[in-house]
Structure formats: structure tokens, C-alpha cells
Design an enzyme around this catalytic site. Structure first.
Site, PDB file in Angstrom:
ATOM      1  N   LYS A 173     -19.089 -20.771  11.559  1.00 42.02           N
ATOM      2  CA  LYS A 173     -17.985 -20.008  10.981  1.00 42.02           C
ATOM      3  C   LYS A 173     -17.641 -18.858  11.916  1.00 42.02           C
ATOM      4  CE  LYS A 173     -17.413 -16.544   8.269  1.00 42.02           C
ATOM      5  NZ  LYS A 173     -16.082 -16.087   8.771  1.00 42.02           N
ATOM      6  N   GLU A 195     -29.027 -10.971  14.547  1.00 39.99           N
ATOM      7  CA  GLU A 195     -28.761  -9.851  15.451  1.00 39.99           C
ATOM      8  C   GLU A 195     -27.806  -8.934  14.708  1.00 39.99           C
ATOM      9  OE1 GLU A 195     -26.872  -7.362  17.362  1.00 39.99           O
ATOM     10  OE2 GLU A 195     -25.903  -8.994  18.445  1.00 39.99           O
ATOM     11  N   CYS A 250     -22.511  -4.549  20.731  1.00 40.86           N
ATOM     12  CA  CYS A 250     -23.688  -4.324  19.889  1.00 40.86           C
ATOM     13  C   CYS A 250     -24.729  -3.437  20.543  1.00 40.86           C
ATOM     14  CB  CYS A 250     -24.301  -5.655  19.470  1.00 40.86           C
ATOM     15  SG  CYS A 250     -24.735  -6.715  20.854  1.00 40.86           S
ATOM     16  N   GLU A 254     -23.617   3.845  13.353  1.00 47.23           N
ATOM     17  CA  GLU A 254     -22.943   3.189  14.480  1.00 47.23           C
ATOM     18  C   GLU A 254     -21.432   3.245  14.287  1.00 47.23           C
ATOM     19  OE1 GLU A 254     -23.311  -1.137  16.730  1.00 47.23           O
ATOM     20  OE2 GLU A 254     -23.651  -1.025  14.575  1.00 47.23           O
TER      21      GLU A 254
END
Length: 518
Positions: A205, A263, A297, A394
């Protein structure tokens, strides 16, 4: 525009959306890809995918339903159980993956153009990193197909009864893959190449806002000769839980096979000491934050700069930001493109407003650029205290968050750097090799960069600690995620067998140590 071509004695019909852009005509599939065919969603629903450069609609994309997910998982299960993929000679499987990588290279400019208009990535970066590293990933794992091996194990009862004990690594079955929107094609490659090399099948997906390179990739898999049902792509939203549930249910006969690799991002600390190479620290520090417009990331979510060089460092960073060209990501001279989508841009603006409200000093940026599209100014905050929201959360955008630390307080800054729930990446800049080793060994992160940043490679394992997830992408270690290990005992009274083995231990990667004083 519909195109038909032959593959595996079947006709594949693709209803392309075409655009004349970037001095070429790009042809983009826009339907679900299930069991080797492009098809509308079962209920006919579609949604718009948008170009973040100007907010225009690129095309309508099929919005997969629960029924489409079920069909895709069933197709993958059938391909695994009864198709040729998992049963073929591993070297032949590798040959098909090499062919797929070659096709991706042949179409690299088209893929990079699609990636740019769908995600906002600067074209030069899309070509080199988004697409370039995707090609490298498939080539790397294509080479592993015939090297996924078990081992022989000496046991106490081996003699005089001549028992042989060995293991085999075998594919898991159907894999569910859900990827993010910051590196659409590269994340597809990182998550799926090792999976396919091991002989698994998959349902993927893509992120709702960036589906187009995944669907173009699906087209190339057919041209490469990947059997039907091995790869299935279901764009849309709200189907992740169903996809995971169905795959777990499908593999339930393999009790221990439902492995998970996650992750989950991070708030990576970058420590800059006063004895650093200042030119390199400024250049790489900016790259650590603004690379891919901060949608990265492993981006340095917080910089700790030693007090004696703090003001000079900030001054030089701001000087360099003012030289950056913000604009059309297809323009080869552009340094900084649009954020991926409007909702993300709005969150970044809110993030900066919170930083100002809590008392951090906004030195530069902090606002949406006054032009069409979803552009955010490169931003710098200083005087950031440890308790502040922007020190802990973040941004996933072009926001440099800087705190100073007292000269010589190595253990103090280490404690602050590790005071986070994340542990994906980290970095340190210093000319002192003893200090570099001391700090890097104590940073709680899956990757430590020394006098560099953003250096990843397909052969090096990638992954984090703490809430940054578990499991590793890339490198030899990723194969363990996609295999089960089966133990066999043989009585070998009438055989003589000798196998030589070599073991390699993988440790936390320390990247470049260039610039260190030995």
C-alpha cells in the site's frame, strides 16, 4: 490512453494518464494492480493525487476498498502456494530482479519526473537518490537470491551414528508492506527487494498522497517477467489494518512466520564540537536538516552546538540559507522544493508557531513561502530549551532546532542528546578521534555519522532503537526478516559430507570518519 502488450501469454491493458512535462511524455498507470492486471477499485471509487508545486490535480487514482485488499492478498497467496516464484531456481529469480532493475534504469528519468510532480522532490535529488538508490537496491538483492543459505551444525550425537544437522532459510509467504510518502519509490525498494529475493510475494500500500511511482513500478514488473500475483499494489487510505490482518490470517499456518519490521522515524541529535571543521559542519549540518526539504526520517531533529562557536555557526548557516533557491522542483537549479502535501505544510507552520510561543528564538523562516504550492521557508530556531515542544517532537520538515552546550561538557551534551524516546540516527563533528569514538559509542541510535551525514548504502543495515522501530532494512541482515529457518536432522550412515562456512558479525555501522585527527 490505453496500451496493450503481451506478457506470459496474456494481454496486459494499461489505461495511462499522460503528461508532457520535463521535456518528455510521461505515462502513468492510475488503477489498482492486482494479480498482474491494472483494474479499477471494485466499488469504482477514485481520489485526486495533487502536484505540491502548484496544488493542481495530476490525475484520479483508484481508491482501493476492503474487497480489493482481500483480492490482492488472495492473489499473493495463490502465487506463493501454486505459482513459480518461490519454487523457481533462486538464480532465475535473481535474473528477473536484475531485469527489473535494468528496466527501472531505462525509465529512470520518467520515474524521477513522476516522483517530482507527485512528491515535490527536487528532480536532481529524485533522479540520484529516490530513483537511483531504488535501482541499486534491486540490483543488490538480486545478487543475494542464490546466496540465502542455511548452515550445518555439529552436534554431540554426530558420531558414531553419523547424524547430520543443518538449517535452511525459506520464504515466509505473503508480506504486507505499507510505505510512507517522503521517498515513495525508494521506500518501496527498501521494503520489497529483499522480500522478493527471498521468494515471498507481497501486497503493497503506497502512501495515499504519493501512489504514482509505485504504480509505474508495477508496470515495469510485468515487463520484467515477474509472475502474476507476486506483486500487488493497492492505493488509497483506511485499508492498512485490513491488509495487515488479512496477511496475518493468510500466513496463520506458519505459526512463527508473521514477523514485523517497523521504521518509525526519529528526533536525531547532531553534536557539533568547537574543534570541528567549520566549513564541513555548516555544509553537512544544513544537509542533515534541509535534505529532501526536511522530509527525511534520519534528519537531524536537534543540533547541539558548543557555546564558543554557536554564534558563528548560526551566522554562517543563515548566510547559506539566503543563497538557497526555492522554486519549481523540475528546475535543475532549484535547491528547495515544496513540502509533500498541504496538511503537512500546515503542521509545519503550526510547529514553528509553537516554538515561538514557548520562547525559542526564530532566527530565520518559520512561514509559508508567498507563492502557489506548498512551500515552507527553511527555518532556524536557537535558544531551544530541553523542555520545549520543538526540542522533543519531530518536525519532519526544513526546521533547524539548535541548542548550545557549555564548552567541554561532553557527558552533559551526551545525556541531553540521548534524552529522547527515539533512536534512529545521530551524528558528531570533531577533529578529535578519541572524542569521536567516546561520543559515538555512547549515542543511543541505530546509525552514528561522524563528520558526515545522510550517508546510507544498500549494503549497510539501516534501522533504529527505542521508539524508532525494530528490524533492519538493507544489507545482509534484512534477509533474516523475510525468511524462516527450518532445522533438519539426517542420519548419514551411507554419506560423507563436508561444508565450509564463514560467519560475519554485523555491528552498529559507523559511517565516514573523514577529517579525524589521528
Amino acid at each position: 490512453m490505453a496500451t496493450t502488450f503481451q506478457n506470459q501469454e496474456e494481454e496486459l491493458v494499461i489505461d495511462y494518464v499522460t503528461k508532457d512535462i520535463n521535456n518528455m511524455t510521461v505515462k502513468m498507470p492510475h488503477q489498482c494492480f492486482i494479480n498482474g492486471k491494472f483494474e479499477d477499485a471494485e466499488d469504482g471509487k477514485t481520489y485526486n493525487t495533487v502536484n505540491p508545486t502548484d496544488g493542481s490535480v495530476i490525475c484520479k487514482v483508484s481508491y482501493a476498498s476492503v474487497a480489493d485488499v482481500d483480492r490482492a492478498v488472495s492473489a499473493a497467496k495463490e502465487a506463493f502456494d501454486n505459482g513459480p516464484w518461490g519454487k523457481m531456481n533462486p538464480r532465475d529469480r535473481g535474473r528477473l530482479l536484475y531485469r527489473l532493475a535494468d528496466l527501472m534504469e531505462e525509465h529512470q528519468e520518467e520515474l524521477a519526473t513522476i516522483e517530482t510532480i507527485d512528491s515535490g522532490a527536487v528532480y536532481t535529488l529524485a533522479l540520484k537518490t529516490h530513483v537511483g538508490m531504488s535501482i541499486q537496491t534491486f540490483r543488490y538483492f538480486a545478487g543475494w537470491c542464490d546466496k540465502i543459505q542455511g548452515s550445518t551444525i555439529p552436534i554431540n550425537q554426530a558420531r558414531p551414528n553419523r547424524n547430520l544437522t543443518f538449517t535452511k532459510k525459506e520464504p515466509l509467504g505473503v508480506c504486507a508492506i505499507v510505505i510512507p510518502w517522503n521517498y515513495p519509490l525508494m521506500m518501496l525498494a527498501w521494503k520489497s527487494a529483499a522480500c522478493l529475493a527471498a521468494g515471498n510475494t507481497l501486497v503493497l500500500k503506497p502512501a495515499q498522497v504519493t501512489p504514482l511511482t509505485a504504480l509505474k513500478f508495477a508496470e515495469l514488473t510485468v515487463k520484467a517477467g515477474i509472475p502474476k500475483g507476486v506483486i500487488n499494489i493497492v492505493p488509497g487510505s483506511g485499508i492498512r489494518i485490513r491488509l495487515i490482518f488479512r496477511v496475518v490470517e493468510t500466513n496463520r499456518n506458519l505459526i512463527y512466520s508473521n514477523k514485523v519490521s517497523l521504521e518509525l522515524g526519529g528526533k536525531s541529535p547532531l553534536i557539533i564540537f568547537s574543534d570541528c571543521d567549520m566549513d564541513k559542519a555548516v555544509r553537512m549540518g544544513m544537509s542533515s536538516v534541509y535534505f529532501n526539504k526536511g522530509e527525511n526520517c534520519i534528519a537531524a531533529g536537534r543540533l547541539f552546538v558548543e557555546e564558543s562557536i554557536h554564534d558563528e555557526y548560526i551566522r554562517r548557516v543563515v548566510e547559506e540559507i539566503k543563497k538557497m533557491k526555492i522554486g519549481d522542483p523540475l528546475d535543475r537549479s532549484t535547491d528547495h522544493g515544496p513540502q509533500n502535501h498541504k496538511a503537512h505544510l500546515d503542521k509545519l507552520v503550526e510547529y514553528c508557531e509553537i516554538g515561538v510561543k514557548e520562547g525559542a528564538m526564530l532566527v530565520y523562516g518559520g512561514r509559508q513561502v508567498d507563492r502557489p504550492g506548498f512551500f515552507m521557508e527553511p527555518t532556524v530556531f536557537t535558544d531551544v530549551e530541553d523542555h520545549m515542544f520543538i526540542a522533543k517532537e519531530e518536525s519532519f520538515g526544513p526546521v533547524m532546532v539548535v541548542s548550545k552546550f557549555k564548552d567541554g561538557d561532553v557527558d552533559g551534551v551526551l545525556s541531553r542528546a540521548n534524552n529522547t524516546e527515539f533512536g534512529l540516527a545521530s551524528g558528531v563533528f570533531t577533529r578529535d578521534i578519541n572524542k569521536a569514538m567516546y561520543v559515538s559509542e555512547r549515542l543511543e541510535a541505530g546509525t552514528v555519522f561522524v563528520n558526515t551525514y545522510n550517508k546510507t548504502d544498500v549494503a549497510a543495515p539501516f534501522g533504529g532503537f527505542k521508539q524508532s522501530g525494530f528490524g533492519k532494512d538493507l544489507g545482509k541482515t534484512e534477509q533474516n526478516t523475510h525468511c524462516i529457518i527450518t532445522l533438519y536432522h539426517f542420519k548419514t550412515s551411507f554419506m560423507t559430507m563436508r561444508i565450509m562456512c564463514m560467519c560475519i558479525q554485523v555491528r552498529k555501522p559507523f559511517m565516514s570518519t573523514c577529517g579525524l585527527k589521528l
